[in-house]
Enzyme design. Sequence first.
Site, PDB file in Angstrom:
ATOM      1  N   ASP A  86       0.943  -1.279   0.040  1.00 31.34           N
ATOM      2  CA  ASP A  86      -0.146   0.060   0.074  1.00 31.34           C
ATOM      3  C   ASP A  86       0.967   1.193  -0.077  1.00 31.34           C
ATOM      4  OD1 ASP A  86      -2.293   1.516   0.483  1.00 31.34           O
ATOM      5  OD2 ASP A  86      -1.622   2.084   2.486  1.00 31.34           O
ATOM      6  N   VAL A  87       0.341   2.318  -0.233  1.00 34.08           N
ATOM      7  CA  VAL A  87       1.343   3.421  -0.451  1.00 34.08           C
ATOM      8  C   VAL A  87       0.884   4.501   0.577  1.00 34.08           C
ATOM      9  CG1 VAL A  87       2.000   5.471  -1.708  1.00 34.08           C
ATOM     10  CG2 VAL A  87       1.472   3.266  -2.914  1.00 34.08           C
ATOM     11  N   ASP A  88      -0.495   5.067   0.596  1.00 33.09           N
ATOM     12  CA  ASP A  88      -0.597   6.114   1.844  1.00 33.09           C
ATOM     13  C   ASP A  88      -0.605   5.533   3.318  1.00 33.09           C
ATOM     14  OD1 ASP A  88      -1.163   7.610  -0.277  1.00 33.09           O
ATOM     15  OD2 ASP A  88      -3.370   7.536  -0.151  1.00 33.09           O
TER      16      ASP A  88
ATOM     17  N   SER B 225      -2.716   1.120  -4.763  1.00 32.98           N
ATOM     18  CA  SER B 225      -3.090   2.281  -3.915  1.00 32.98           C
ATOM     19  C   SER B 225      -4.454   2.732  -4.190  1.00 32.98           C
ATOM     20  CB  SER B 225      -2.236   3.654  -3.949  1.00 32.98           C
ATOM     21  OG  SER B 225      -2.779   4.633  -3.124  1.00 32.98           O
ATOM     22  N   GLY B 226      -5.448   3.217  -3.254  1.00 32.71           N
ATOM     23  CA  GLY B 226      -6.561   3.543  -3.614  1.00 32.71           C
ATOM     24  C   GLY B 226      -6.307   5.234  -3.836  1.00 32.71           C
ATOM     25  N   GLY B 227      -4.930   5.594  -3.665  1.00 31.20           N
ATOM     26  CA  GLY B 227      -4.707   7.158  -4.075  1.00 31.20           C
ATOM     27  C   GLY B 227      -4.529   7.592  -5.417  1.00 31.20           C
TER      28      GLY B 227
ATOM     29  N   LYS C 217      -7.932  -3.744  -4.502  1.00 30.75           N
ATOM     30  CA  LYS C 217      -6.747  -4.295  -4.192  1.00 30.75           C
ATOM     31  C   LYS C 217      -6.530  -5.623  -4.581  1.00 30.75           C
ATOM     32  CE  LYS C 217      -5.203  -0.475  -1.269  1.00 30.75           C
ATOM     33  NZ  LYS C 217      -4.755   0.295  -0.254  1.00 30.75           N
TER      34      LYS C 217
ATOM     35  N   ASP D 205      -1.443  -0.750   5.735  1.00 30.82           N
ATOM     36  CA  ASP D 205      -1.709  -0.205   7.160  1.00 30.82           C
ATOM     37  C   ASP D 205      -3.256  -0.176   7.330  1.00 30.82           C
ATOM     38  OD1 ASP D 205      -2.168   1.977   5.108  1.00 30.82           O
ATOM     39  OD2 ASP D 205      -2.746   3.128   6.777  1.00 30.82           O
TER      40      ASP D 205
ATOM     41  N   THR E 223      -8.527  -2.179   3.797  1.00 30.23           N
ATOM     42  CA  THR E 223      -8.532  -2.648   2.503  1.00 30.23           C
ATOM     43  C   THR E 223      -7.280  -3.402   2.106  1.00 30.23           C
ATOM     44  OG1 THR E 223      -7.670  -0.516   1.582  1.00 30.23           O
ATOM     45  CG2 THR E 223     -10.026  -0.701   1.940  1.00 30.23           C
TER      46      THR E 223
END
Length: 180
Positions: free
Chosen positions: A20-22, A64-66, A113, A134, A137
């Site tokens: 994940d990114v954020d 990512s969801g970003g 994801k 983190d 999701t």
Amino acid sequence: MVSHSELRKLFCSADAVCFDVDSTVIREEGIDELARLCGVEDAVAEMELVSRLQERNVQVFLISGGFRSIVEHVASKLNIPATNVFANRLKFYFNGEYAGFDETQPTAESGGKGKVIKLLKEKFHFKKIVMIGDGATDMEACPPADGFIGFGGNVIRQQVKDNAQWYITDFVELLRELEE
């Protein structure tokens, strides 16, 4: 669900690792970073972990969801090819005005994801994929991911901490695991 010791072995023998990114690879949420595009420069342990995985011929992906424009910037800092980035795309009109986001991206929908990980398994025939993140999701992406490692180095989300088979607060722990 795999045990903690099985997950440690799985991580060390994975074909691919998805981050994940954020609040995992970068310290902030992407929406906060949109204006600043920062938070990557001091991510030394993250860079070393990605390098170590790549040296072991493990494919590294950012899911990512970003926003893709931010995630691609992070990927370039970590030497991850843009083809290994899965995130939402912003859309703009020809006059530069914001037009929304591309709803056809798997990360734009619920369970996105997990859909990306399923796609990676089908496309590349990976046998072992580990998801690191983190949030809920990220945890929900296992399965189809073969293992999930919860990360609380930037933000501790109690649901993830309570339910992850392996929960870390520093990527140095994963680096040490690869050295054993």
